[in-house]
Design a protein around this motif. Structure first.
Motif, PDB file in Angstrom:
ATOM      1  N   GLN A 141       0.811  -1.210   0.000  1.00 56.62           N
ATOM      2  CA  GLN A 141       0.000   0.000   0.000  1.00 56.62           C
ATOM      3  C   GLN A 141       0.853   1.272   0.000  1.00 56.62           C
ATOM      4  OE1 GLN A 141      -0.123  -2.500   2.169  1.00 56.62           O
ATOM      5  NE2 GLN A 141      -2.220  -3.062   2.690  1.00 56.62           N
ATOM      6  N   LEU A 142       2.119   1.138   0.388  1.00 59.99           N
ATOM      7  CA  LEU A 142       2.987   2.309   0.449  1.00 59.99           C
ATOM      8  C   LEU A 142       3.607   2.586  -0.912  1.00 59.99           C
ATOM      9  CD1 LEU A 142       4.847   1.673   3.829  1.00 59.99           C
ATOM     10  CD2 LEU A 142       2.793   3.023   3.427  1.00 59.99           C
ATOM     11  N   SER A 143       3.773   3.832  -1.210  1.00 62.46           N
ATOM     12  CA  SER A 143       4.390   4.219  -2.479  1.00 62.46           C
ATOM     13  C   SER A 143       5.903   4.270  -2.324  1.00 62.46           C
ATOM     14  CB  SER A 143       3.871   5.595  -2.915  1.00 62.46           C
ATOM     15  OG  SER A 143       4.389   6.598  -2.058  1.00 62.46           O
ATOM     16  N   TRP A 144       6.589   4.311  -3.452  1.00 67.77           N
ATOM     17  CA  TRP A 144       8.047   4.439  -3.433  1.00 67.77           C
ATOM     18  C   TRP A 144       8.452   5.741  -2.741  1.00 67.77           C
ATOM     19  CZ3 TRP A 144      12.398   2.347  -3.047  1.00 67.77           C
ATOM     20  CH2 TRP A 144      13.579   2.957  -3.475  1.00 67.77           C
ATOM     21  N   SER A 145       7.699   6.814  -2.947  1.00 72.27           N
ATOM     22  CA  SER A 145       8.003   8.095  -2.285  1.00 72.27           C
ATOM     23  C   SER A 145       7.931   7.951  -0.773  1.00 72.27           C
ATOM     24  CB  SER A 145       7.033   9.186  -2.743  1.00 72.27           C
ATOM     25  OG  SER A 145       7.203   9.443  -4.108  1.00 72.27           O
ATOM     26  N   GLN A 146       6.952   7.221  -0.281  1.00 69.44           N
ATOM     27  CA  GLN A 146       6.842   7.009   1.158  1.00 69.44           C
ATOM     28  C   GLN A 146       7.993   6.147   1.673  1.00 69.44           C
ATOM     29  OE1 GLN A 146       2.859   5.541   0.717  1.00 69.44           O
ATOM     30  NE2 GLN A 146       1.998   7.317   1.792  1.00 69.44           N
ATOM     31  N   TYR A 147       8.346   5.114   0.933  1.00 71.45           N
ATOM     32  CA  TYR A 147       9.481   4.287   1.345  1.00 71.45           C
ATOM     33  C   TYR A 147      10.788   5.075   1.330  1.00 71.45           C
ATOM     34  CZ  TYR A 147       7.338  -0.259   2.049  1.00 71.45           C
ATOM     35  OH  TYR A 147       6.620  -1.309   2.563  1.00 71.45           O
ATOM     36  N   LYS A 148      10.948   6.006   0.396  1.00 74.14           N
ATOM     37  CA  LYS A 148      12.177   6.807   0.365  1.00 74.14           C
ATOM     38  C   LYS A 148      12.328   7.628   1.640  1.00 74.14           C
ATOM     39  CE  LYS A 148      11.766   8.908  -3.631  1.00 74.14           C
ATOM     40  NZ  LYS A 148      12.052   9.686  -4.846  1.00 74.14           N
ATOM     41  N   VAL A 149      11.222   8.092   2.203  1.00 71.60           N
ATOM     42  CA  VAL A 149      11.270   8.812   3.479  1.00 71.60           C
ATOM     43  C   VAL A 149      11.574   7.845   4.611  1.00 71.60           C
ATOM     44  CG1 VAL A 149       9.898  10.137   5.135  1.00 71.60           C
ATOM     45  CG2 VAL A 149       9.726  10.646   2.693  1.00 71.60           C
ATOM     46  N   ILE A 150      10.895   6.717   4.613  1.00 71.88           N
ATOM     47  CA  ILE A 150      11.014   5.747   5.711  1.00 71.88           C
ATOM     48  C   ILE A 150      12.420   5.145   5.799  1.00 71.88           C
ATOM     49  CG2 ILE A 150      10.187   3.486   6.508  1.00 71.88           C
ATOM     50  CD1 ILE A 150       7.380   4.428   5.450  1.00 71.88           C
TER      51      ILE A 150
ATOM     52  N   SER B 151      16.147   4.416  12.996  1.00 73.64           N
ATOM     53  CA  SER B 151      15.896   3.263  13.872  1.00 73.64           C
ATOM     54  C   SER B 151      14.678   2.480  13.390  1.00 73.64           C
ATOM     55  CB  SER B 151      15.673   3.718  15.317  1.00 73.64           C
ATOM     56  OG  SER B 151      14.377   4.263  15.479  1.00 73.64           O
ATOM     57  N   GLN B 152      14.667   1.212  13.725  1.00 71.90           N
ATOM     58  CA  GLN B 152      13.556   0.350  13.340  1.00 71.90           C
ATOM     59  C   GLN B 152      12.268   0.799  14.010  1.00 71.90           C
ATOM     60  OE1 GLN B 152      13.664  -2.070  10.958  1.00 71.90           O
ATOM     61  NE2 GLN B 152      11.452  -2.071  11.193  1.00 71.90           N
ATOM     62  N   ASP B 153      12.349   1.265  15.254  1.00 76.42           N
ATOM     63  CA  ASP B 153      11.150   1.741  15.953  1.00 76.42           C
ATOM     64  C   ASP B 153      10.510   2.906  15.207  1.00 76.42           C
ATOM     65  OD1 ASP B 153      11.352  -0.142  17.964  1.00 76.42           O
ATOM     66  OD2 ASP B 153      12.444   1.198  19.321  1.00 76.42           O
ATOM     67  N   LYS B 154      11.330   3.840  14.740  1.00 78.69           N
ATOM     68  CA  LYS B 154      10.804   4.979  13.980  1.00 78.69           C
ATOM     69  C   LYS B 154      10.179   4.512  12.675  1.00 78.69           C
ATOM     70  CE  LYS B 154      13.961   8.465  15.760  1.00 78.69           C
ATOM     71  NZ  LYS B 154      15.076   9.384  15.435  1.00 78.69           N
ATOM     72  N   ARG B 155      10.851   3.590  11.984  1.00 78.83           N
ATOM     73  CA  ARG B 155      10.300   3.076  10.729  1.00 78.83           C
ATOM     74  C   ARG B 155       8.956   2.390  10.970  1.00 78.83           C
ATOM     75  NH1 ARG B 155      15.877   2.353   9.672  1.00 78.83           N
ATOM     76  NH2 ARG B 155      15.885   0.277  10.577  1.00 78.83           N
ATOM     77  N   ASP B 156       8.897   1.543  11.993  1.00 76.69           N
ATOM     78  CA  ASP B 156       7.648   0.851  12.300  1.00 76.69           C
ATOM     79  C   ASP B 156       6.529   1.840  12.616  1.00 76.69           C
ATOM     80  OD1 ASP B 156       8.892  -1.599  11.942  1.00 76.69           O
ATOM     81  OD2 ASP B 156       9.213  -1.940  14.087  1.00 76.69           O
ATOM     82  N   PHE B 157       6.849   2.866  13.393  1.00 75.47           N
ATOM     83  CA  PHE B 157       5.851   3.869  13.760  1.00 75.47           C
ATOM     84  C   PHE B 157       5.309   4.577  12.515  1.00 75.47           C
ATOM     85  CE2 PHE B 157       4.879   8.336  14.603  1.00 75.47           C
ATOM     86  CZ  PHE B 157       3.821   8.192  15.497  1.00 75.47           C
ATOM     87  N   TYR B 158       6.192   5.039  11.671  1.00 74.85           N
ATOM     88  CA  TYR B 158       5.737   5.781  10.497  1.00 74.85           C
ATOM     89  C   TYR B 158       5.036   4.897   9.479  1.00 74.85           C
ATOM     90  CZ  TYR B 158       7.967   9.845  12.414  1.00 74.85           C
ATOM     91  OH  TYR B 158       8.294  10.869  13.226  1.00 74.85           O
ATOM     92  N   ILE B 159       5.419   3.641   9.405  1.00 72.79           N
ATOM     93  CA  ILE B 159       4.692   2.712   8.531  1.00 72.79           C
ATOM     94  C   ILE B 159       3.268   2.538   9.045  1.00 72.79           C
ATOM     95  CG2 ILE B 159       4.499   0.290   7.836  1.00 72.79           C
ATOM     96  CD1 ILE B 159       7.593   0.298   7.590  1.00 72.79           C
ATOM     97  N   MET B 160       3.126   2.340  10.353  1.00 70.13           N
ATOM     98  CA  MET B 160       1.781   2.171  10.918  1.00 70.13           C
ATOM     99  C   MET B 160       0.950   3.435  10.741  1.00 70.13           C
ATOM    100  SD  MET B 160       1.733  -0.920  11.593  1.00 70.13           S
ATOM    101  CE  MET B 160       0.057  -0.919  12.167  1.00 70.13           C
ATOM    102  N   GLU B 161       1.552   4.596  10.940  1.00 73.41           N
ATOM    103  CA  GLU B 161       0.825   5.850  10.742  1.00 73.41           C
ATOM    104  C   GLU B 161       0.403   6.010   9.287  1.00 73.41           C
ATOM    105  OE1 GLU B 161      -0.254   8.251  13.026  1.00 73.41           O
ATOM    106  OE2 GLU B 161       0.262   6.591  14.350  1.00 73.41           O
ATOM    107  N   THR B 162       1.271   5.647   8.389  1.00 70.13           N
ATOM    108  CA  THR B 162       0.957   5.745   6.968  1.00 70.13           C
ATOM    109  C   THR B 162      -0.149   4.765   6.606  1.00 70.13           C
ATOM    110  OG1 THR B 162       3.225   6.406   6.512  1.00 70.13           O
ATOM    111  CG2 THR B 162       1.928   5.651   4.652  1.00 70.13           C
TER     112      THR B 162
END
Length: 114
Positions: free
Chosen positions: A78-87, A92-103
């Motif tokens: 469901q995430l776009s390449w643009s969103q993954y480029k930010v993530i 840290s993995q915790d930050k990535r997990d948080f922003y993935i869940m928020e997205t």
């Protein structure tokens, strides 16, 4: 490269395979030099035919993407390449997990405070 990762198709899968093999087989001492050479070489081969979506910088992002998400089944289509480029730039993995869940909650990535 626009669209979801599922739309990357065969070329995206080939790039992931290339980087998985290159990372696994490169020597510790020469890893950075070889990685830089390889990203430039791949970009020089693909960019003329496929456009700026395969520039050296984009290839470096693909490489960073693979290092951050080595298990393809863990990706969110469901995430776009643009969103993954930010993530993938998060430290840290915790930050990535948080922003993935928020997205995933349909919060536009641009509204998140990175």
């Amino acid at each position: 490269m626009k669209g979801n990762l599922s739309e990357m198709g065969a070329l995206g899968k080939v790039l992931l395979l290339i980087f998985s093999n290159c990372i696994a087989s490169s020597l510790e001492i020469h890893r950075a030099d070889y990685g830089n050479y390889l990203t430039k070489f791949i970009a020089d081969q693909l960019e003329p035919e496929y456009g700026s979506g395969f520039s050296k910088r984009q290839i470096e992002l693909f490489r960073q993407f693979y290092r951050t998400f080595p298990i393809a089944n863990a990706l969110r289509s469901q995430l776009s390449w643009s969103q993954y480029k930010v993530i993938i730039r998060l430290d840290s993995q915790d930050k990535r997990d948080f922003y993935i869940m928020e997205t995933m909650k349909s919060t536009p990535i641009g509204t998140l405070n990175l």
